[in-house]
Motif scaffolding. Structure first.
Motif, PDB file in Angstrom:
ATOM      1  N   VAL A 166       0.852  -1.182   0.000  1.00  0.00           N
ATOM      2  CA  VAL A 166       0.000   0.000   0.000  1.00  0.00           C
ATOM      3  C   VAL A 166       0.890   1.235   0.000  1.00  0.00           C
ATOM      4  O   VAL A 166       1.841   1.327   0.768  1.00  0.00           O
ATOM      5  CB  VAL A 166      -0.922  -0.008   1.242  1.00  0.00           C
ATOM      6  N   GLU A 167       0.572   2.185  -0.861  1.00  0.00           N
ATOM      7  CA  GLU A 167       1.344   3.413  -0.945  1.00  0.00           C
ATOM      8  C   GLU A 167       1.000   4.319   0.229  1.00  0.00           C
ATOM      9  O   GLU A 167      -0.159   4.422   0.634  1.00  0.00           O
ATOM     10  CB  GLU A 167       1.026   4.119  -2.258  1.00  0.00           C
ATOM     11  N   LEU A 168       2.007   4.970   0.775  1.00  0.00           N
ATOM     12  CA  LEU A 168       1.821   5.889   1.888  1.00  0.00           C
ATOM     13  C   LEU A 168       1.747   7.317   1.369  1.00  0.00           C
ATOM     14  O   LEU A 168       2.411   7.673   0.393  1.00  0.00           O
ATOM     15  CB  LEU A 168       2.982   5.771   2.876  1.00  0.00           C
ATOM     16  N   ASP A 169       0.939   8.152   2.041  1.00  0.00           N
ATOM     17  CA  ASP A 169       0.833   9.564   1.696  1.00  0.00           C
ATOM     18  C   ASP A 169       1.730  10.370   2.627  1.00  0.00           C
ATOM     19  O   ASP A 169       1.612  10.252   3.855  1.00  0.00           O
ATOM     20  CB  ASP A 169      -0.607  10.065   1.869  1.00  0.00           C
ATOM     21  N   ALA A 170       2.622  11.189   2.071  1.00  0.00           N
ATOM     22  CA  ALA A 170       3.471  12.067   2.875  1.00  0.00           C
ATOM     23  C   ALA A 170       2.647  13.269   3.314  1.00  0.00           C
ATOM     24  O   ALA A 170       1.976  13.915   2.509  1.00  0.00           O
ATOM     25  CB  ALA A 170       4.681  12.508   2.070  1.00  0.00           C
ATOM     26  N   VAL A 171       2.676  13.563   4.628  1.00  0.00           N
ATOM     27  CA  VAL A 171       1.927  14.669   5.207  1.00  0.00           C
ATOM     28  C   VAL A 171       2.870  15.443   6.117  1.00  0.00           C
ATOM     29  O   VAL A 171       3.649  14.844   6.865  1.00  0.00           O
ATOM     30  CB  VAL A 171       0.717  14.139   6.019  1.00  0.00           C
ATOM     31  N   GLU A 172       2.773  16.764   6.089  1.00  0.00           N
ATOM     32  CA  GLU A 172       3.608  17.586   6.960  1.00  0.00           C
ATOM     33  C   GLU A 172       2.844  17.922   8.239  1.00  0.00           C
ATOM     34  O   GLU A 172       1.683  18.338   8.191  1.00  0.00           O
ATOM     35  CB  GLU A 172       4.016  18.869   6.241  1.00  0.00           C
ATOM     36  N   THR A 173       3.499  17.755   9.374  1.00  0.00           N
ATOM     37  CA  THR A 173       2.901  18.080  10.668  1.00  0.00           C
ATOM     38  C   THR A 173       3.021  19.587  10.904  1.00  0.00           C
ATOM     39  O   THR A 173       3.786  20.267  10.210  1.00  0.00           O
ATOM     40  CB  THR A 173       3.612  17.337  11.817  1.00  0.00           C
ATOM     41  N   PRO A 174       2.320  20.134  11.896  1.00  0.00           N
ATOM     42  CA  PRO A 174       2.456  21.564  12.214  1.00  0.00           C
ATOM     43  C   PRO A 174       3.901  21.956  12.579  1.00  0.00           C
ATOM     44  O   PRO A 174       4.281  23.110  12.422  1.00  0.00           O
ATOM     45  CB  PRO A 174       1.521  21.757  13.414  1.00  0.00           C
ATOM     46  N   ASP A 175       4.699  20.987  13.035  1.00  0.00           N
ATOM     47  CA  ASP A 175       6.098  21.254  13.393  1.00  0.00           C
ATOM     48  C   ASP A 175       7.030  21.176  12.189  1.00  0.00           C
ATOM     49  O   ASP A 175       8.244  21.310  12.339  1.00  0.00           O
ATOM     50  CB  ASP A 175       6.570  20.254  14.455  1.00  0.00           C
ATOM     51  N   GLY A 176       6.482  20.906  10.997  1.00  0.00           N
ATOM     52  CA  GLY A 176       7.300  20.824   9.800  1.00  0.00           C
ATOM     53  C   GLY A 176       7.924  19.462   9.555  1.00  0.00           C
ATOM     54  O   GLY A 176       8.716  19.289   8.639  1.00  0.00           O
ATOM     55  N   GLU A 177       7.526  18.486  10.341  1.00  0.00           N
ATOM     56  CA  GLU A 177       8.027  17.114  10.193  1.00  0.00           C
ATOM     57  C   GLU A 177       7.172  16.386   9.156  1.00  0.00           C
ATOM     58  O   GLU A 177       5.963  16.597   9.076  1.00  0.00           O
ATOM     59  CB  GLU A 177       7.915  16.419  11.551  1.00  0.00           C
ATOM     60  N   THR A 178       7.775  15.534   8.354  1.00  0.00           N
ATOM     61  CA  THR A 178       7.024  14.733   7.394  1.00  0.00           C
ATOM     62  C   THR A 178       6.723  13.372   8.001  1.00  0.00           C
ATOM     63  O   THR A 178       7.616  12.706   8.532  1.00  0.00           O
ATOM     64  CB  THR A 178       7.807  14.555   6.086  1.00  0.00           C
ATOM     65  N   VAL A 179       5.453  12.980   7.962  1.00  0.00           N
ATOM     66  CA  VAL A 179       5.032  11.652   8.393  1.00  0.00           C
ATOM     67  C   VAL A 179       4.337  10.989   7.223  1.00  0.00           C
ATOM     68  O   VAL A 179       3.945  11.648   6.253  1.00  0.00           O
ATOM     69  CB  VAL A 179       4.124  11.701   9.646  1.00  0.00           C
ATOM     70  N   TYR A 180       4.171   9.667   7.313  1.00  0.00           N
ATOM     71  CA  TYR A 180       3.648   8.890   6.195  1.00  0.00           C
ATOM     72  C   TYR A 180       2.382   8.171   6.620  1.00  0.00           C
ATOM     73  O   TYR A 180       2.400   7.334   7.517  1.00  0.00           O
ATOM     74  CB  TYR A 180       4.729   7.922   5.705  1.00  0.00           C
ATOM     75  N   VAL A 181       1.271   8.522   5.982  1.00  0.00           N
ATOM     76  CA  VAL A 181      -0.056   8.037   6.358  1.00  0.00           C
ATOM     77  C   VAL A 181      -0.413   6.795   5.542  1.00  0.00           C
ATOM     78  O   VAL A 181      -0.321   6.789   4.323  1.00  0.00           O
ATOM     79  CB  VAL A 181      -1.110   9.139   6.139  1.00  0.00           C
ATOM     80  N   ASP A 182      -0.822   5.758   6.260  1.00  0.00           N
ATOM     81  CA  ASP A 182      -1.272   4.518   5.630  1.00  0.00           C
ATOM     82  C   ASP A 182      -2.792   4.500   5.693  1.00  0.00           C
ATOM     83  O   ASP A 182      -3.377   4.262   6.744  1.00  0.00           O
ATOM     84  CB  ASP A 182      -0.686   3.318   6.368  1.00  0.00           C
ATOM     85  N   ARG A 183      -3.433   4.771   4.580  1.00  0.00           N
ATOM     86  CA  ARG A 183      -4.894   4.852   4.549  1.00  0.00           C
ATOM     87  C   ARG A 183      -5.577   3.481   4.578  1.00  0.00           C
ATOM     88  O   ARG A 183      -6.797   3.392   4.582  1.00  0.00           O
ATOM     89  CB  ARG A 183      -5.348   5.678   3.354  1.00  0.00           C
ATOM     90  N   SER A 184      -4.778   2.407   4.635  1.00  0.00           N
ATOM     91  CA  SER A 184      -5.367   1.075   4.763  1.00  0.00           C
ATOM     92  C   SER A 184      -5.451   0.639   6.230  1.00  0.00           C
ATOM     93  O   SER A 184      -6.077  -0.360   6.545  1.00  0.00           O
ATOM     94  CB  SER A 184      -4.557   0.041   3.972  1.00  0.00           C
ATOM     95  N   GLU A 185      -4.827   1.400   7.125  1.00  0.00           N
ATOM     96  CA  GLU A 185      -4.867   1.107   8.569  1.00  0.00           C
ATOM     97  C   GLU A 185      -5.647   2.218   9.254  1.00  0.00           C
ATOM     98  O   GLU A 185      -5.157   3.338   9.366  1.00  0.00           O
ATOM     99  CB  GLU A 185      -3.456   1.059   9.157  1.00  0.00           C
ATOM    100  N   ALA A 186      -6.847   1.922   9.704  1.00  0.00           N
ATOM    101  CA  ALA A 186      -7.699   2.966  10.264  1.00  0.00           C
ATOM    102  C   ALA A 186      -8.355   2.543  11.568  1.00  0.00           C
ATOM    103  O   ALA A 186      -8.594   1.363  11.812  1.00  0.00           O
ATOM    104  CB  ALA A 186      -8.780   3.347   9.255  1.00  0.00           C
ATOM    105  N   GLU A 187      -8.640   3.544  12.374  1.00  0.00           N
ATOM    106  CA  GLU A 187      -9.444   3.398  13.586  1.00  0.00           C
ATOM    107  C   GLU A 187     -10.686   4.254  13.369  1.00  0.00           C
ATOM    108  O   GLU A 187     -10.597   5.382  12.884  1.00  0.00           O
ATOM    109  CB  GLU A 187      -8.672   3.908  14.812  1.00  0.00           C
TER     110      GLU A 187
END
Length: 83
Positions: free
Chosen positions: A3-24
């Motif tokens: 599954v491809e991850l989406d790169a997202v920037e946090t308010p602190d300017g850090e890049t995190v990678y979101v897995d849209r196949s793992e959800a709560e």
């Protein structure tokens, strides 16, 4: 197939990678698992799909609450004594 991850920037300017196949499940929309690395070796936290924010918190009972839109995931175990 991975599954491809989406790169997202946090308010602190850090890049995190979101897995849209793992959800709560949240009341207003799902919370997707976010990782600090693309190889998923280090879990970072959650991404709120309702407002597309990484500004959320999880307590010791497993409740997740978005600090931006108020989306909430109920705790894993609920006891009226905790209210």
């Amino acid at each position: 197939m991975a599954v491809e991850l989406d790169a997202v920037e946090t308010p602190d300017g850090e890049t995190v990678y979101v897995d849209r196949s793992e959800a709560e499940r949240g009341a207003k929309g799902p919370f997707f698992v976010a990782y600090a690395t693309t190889d998923r070796s280090e879990r970072w936290g959650f991404f709120c799909a309702n407002c597309e924010s990484t500004d959320n918190a999880m307590d010791t009972m497993g409740r997740i609450e978005c600090n931006v839109c108020g989306n909430i995931r109920k705790p894993d175990e609920w006891d009226a004594a905790h209210e």
